[in-house]
Design an enzyme around this catalytic site. Structure first.
Site, short mmCIF file in Angstrom:
data_model
loop_
_atom_site.label_atom_id
_atom_site.label_comp_id
_atom_site.label_asym_id
_atom_site.label_seq_id
_atom_site.Cartn_x
_atom_site.Cartn_y
_atom_site.Cartn_z
N ILE A 54 20.81 8.20 52.75
CA ILE A 54 19.62 7.98 53.57
C ILE A 54 19.92 8.47 54.99
O ILE A 54 20.83 7.97 55.65
CB ILE A 54 19.22 6.49 53.61
CG1 ILE A 54 19.02 5.95 52.19
CG2 ILE A 54 17.96 6.31 54.45
CD1 ILE A 54 17.91 6.62 51.40
N LYS A 70 28.91 -4.44 45.69
CA LYS A 70 27.57 -4.08 45.24
C LYS A 70 27.42 -4.24 43.73
O LYS A 70 26.34 -4.61 43.24
CB LYS A 70 27.25 -2.64 45.65
CG LYS A 70 27.19 -2.41 47.16
CD LYS A 70 26.16 -3.29 47.85
CE LYS A 70 25.99 -2.90 49.31
NZ LYS A 70 25.04 -3.79 50.03
N LYS A 118 20.61 -19.10 47.27
CA LYS A 118 20.87 -20.52 47.01
C LYS A 118 20.16 -21.39 48.04
O LYS A 118 19.53 -22.40 47.70
CB LYS A 118 22.37 -20.78 47.06
CG LYS A 118 22.78 -22.20 46.65
CD LYS A 118 22.60 -22.42 45.16
CE LYS A 118 23.18 -23.77 44.75
NZ LYS A 118 22.97 -24.03 43.30
N ASP A 143 25.51 -16.34 60.33
CA ASP A 143 26.48 -15.63 59.51
C ASP A 143 26.21 -15.99 58.05
O ASP A 143 26.30 -17.16 57.66
CB ASP A 143 27.91 -16.04 59.90
CG ASP A 143 28.97 -15.18 59.23
OD1 ASP A 143 28.73 -14.67 58.11
OD2 ASP A 143 30.07 -15.04 59.81
N ILE A 170 18.05 0.15 57.70
CA ILE A 170 17.25 0.11 56.48
C ILE A 170 16.45 -1.19 56.39
O ILE A 170 15.24 -1.17 56.14
CB ILE A 170 18.15 0.28 55.24
CG1 ILE A 170 18.62 1.73 55.14
CG2 ILE A 170 17.40 -0.12 53.96
CD1 ILE A 170 19.56 2.00 53.97
N SER A 229 21.32 -2.94 47.31
CA SER A 229 22.57 -2.59 46.64
C SER A 229 22.97 -1.17 47.05
O SER A 229 22.77 -0.77 48.20
CB SER A 229 22.40 -2.72 45.12
OG SER A 229 23.61 -2.53 44.46
#
Length: 290
Positions: free
Chosen positions: A200, A171, A136, A76, A29, A153
């Site tokens: 999907i 999520k 952040k 990571d 995706i 999400s």
């Protein structure tokens, strides 16, 4: 590689001179999300844990538009310092970051009785903490450039989905994070939204949650009578990064053909799969694979 993303709906060049930073960018995706932005003018940085896979995906995406630049970084998302370094490398390479896609995710099937605390934590760390770390690390660039963030999400926490308590919790946290950041950083001109893909086709989520024998029945349970495509998600992504969505923030766009509204689970048979989970062999995966 899948067929190329079609841009017939959108104005060519709408993302000229923009830079997108995407975690999980080698995944099915998120890769298509990045491809769409690149074809429409952007340069890109994709981040993933597997060096060869990420760099290969970046090289292939770069071939989609002459003159564009796409780099792949092995990072990571759970490591905040590493994310800071990835952002710094991206700014060094491109001069700025305009858009961020938080798409790194971990998932596997495990019912609650077989789900260890470490496995639950791993998914929350990748999905939720990883999203936090990404924003952040990029916050200065986002504020400086009045940037836009899209979180990938899901709809798993809209109702109870067996074998997905860990992902649903993560999520749900992402949705809450997006809402809070939309309020806190809105005065700086930064926008935050979520995209919640449903079923999907061609994704790992469908292949894991939906046995082949159930696929046709599940497809018919979607009100639009089809599964979504990665282009459907990419189109929503393009909209949220485009000027057309300039007054949309703190929102979630559900891309599922109204599937979740029917209340029918796109998952393993219930309650049989829960009652027979010992016989089916569901167990916590090796944490090192997450």
């Amino acid at each position: 590689m899948t067929a190329a993303y079609s841009t017939s709906v959108f104005q060519p060049g709408i993302f000229d001179n923009k830079v997108v930073f995407c975690t999980g960018g080698a995944g099915t995706i998120c890769r298509r999300q990045v491809e769409a932005l690149v074809i429409l003018g952007a340069n890109a940085v994709i981040v993933g844990r597997k060096k060869e896979v990420t760099e290969k995906a970046a090289a292939e995406i770069q071939q989609l538009r002459k003159g564009c630049k796409v780099i792949g970084l092995s990072v990571d998302v759970r490591d905040y310092k590493a994310m800071q370094e990835a952002v710094a490398r991206s700014v060094e390479e491109f001069g700025k970051i305009d858009y961020v896609i938080c798409g790194a995710a971990g998932n596997f099937l495990a019912d609650f009785r077989h789900l260890s605390s470490n496995a639950f934590k791993s998914v929350v760390d990748i999905d939720l903490l990883g999203s936090y770390n990404t924003v952040k690390a990029a916050q200065d660039q986002l504020i400086q450039n009045k940037g836009i963030v899209v979180f990938v999400s899901a709809t798993l926490h809209y109702y109870g989905v067996p074998f997905q308590s860990h992902v649903g919790a993560a999520k749900a946290g992402i949705d809450a994070l997006s809402n809070a950041l939309a309020v806190e950083l809105g005065p700086f001109g930064v926008r935050f939204n979520c995209i919640a893909p449903g079923p999907i086709d061609g994704t790992e989520g469908i292949s894991r949650l939906l046995p082949k024998r159930m696929k046709e029945r599940a497809r018919k349970s979607v009100p639009l009578q089809r599964f979504g495509t990665i282009d459907d998600v990419a189109n929503a992504t393009v909209f949220l990064f485009s000027p057309a969505s300039s007054f949309i923030t703190g929102a979630t766009i559900v891309v599922d053909g109204a599937a979740w509204h029917t209340g029918q689970q796109i998952s393993l048979p219930y309650p049989e799969s829960i009652l027979e989970s010992d016989e089916l062999g569901f167990a916590t995966p090796n944490k090192s694979k997450l």
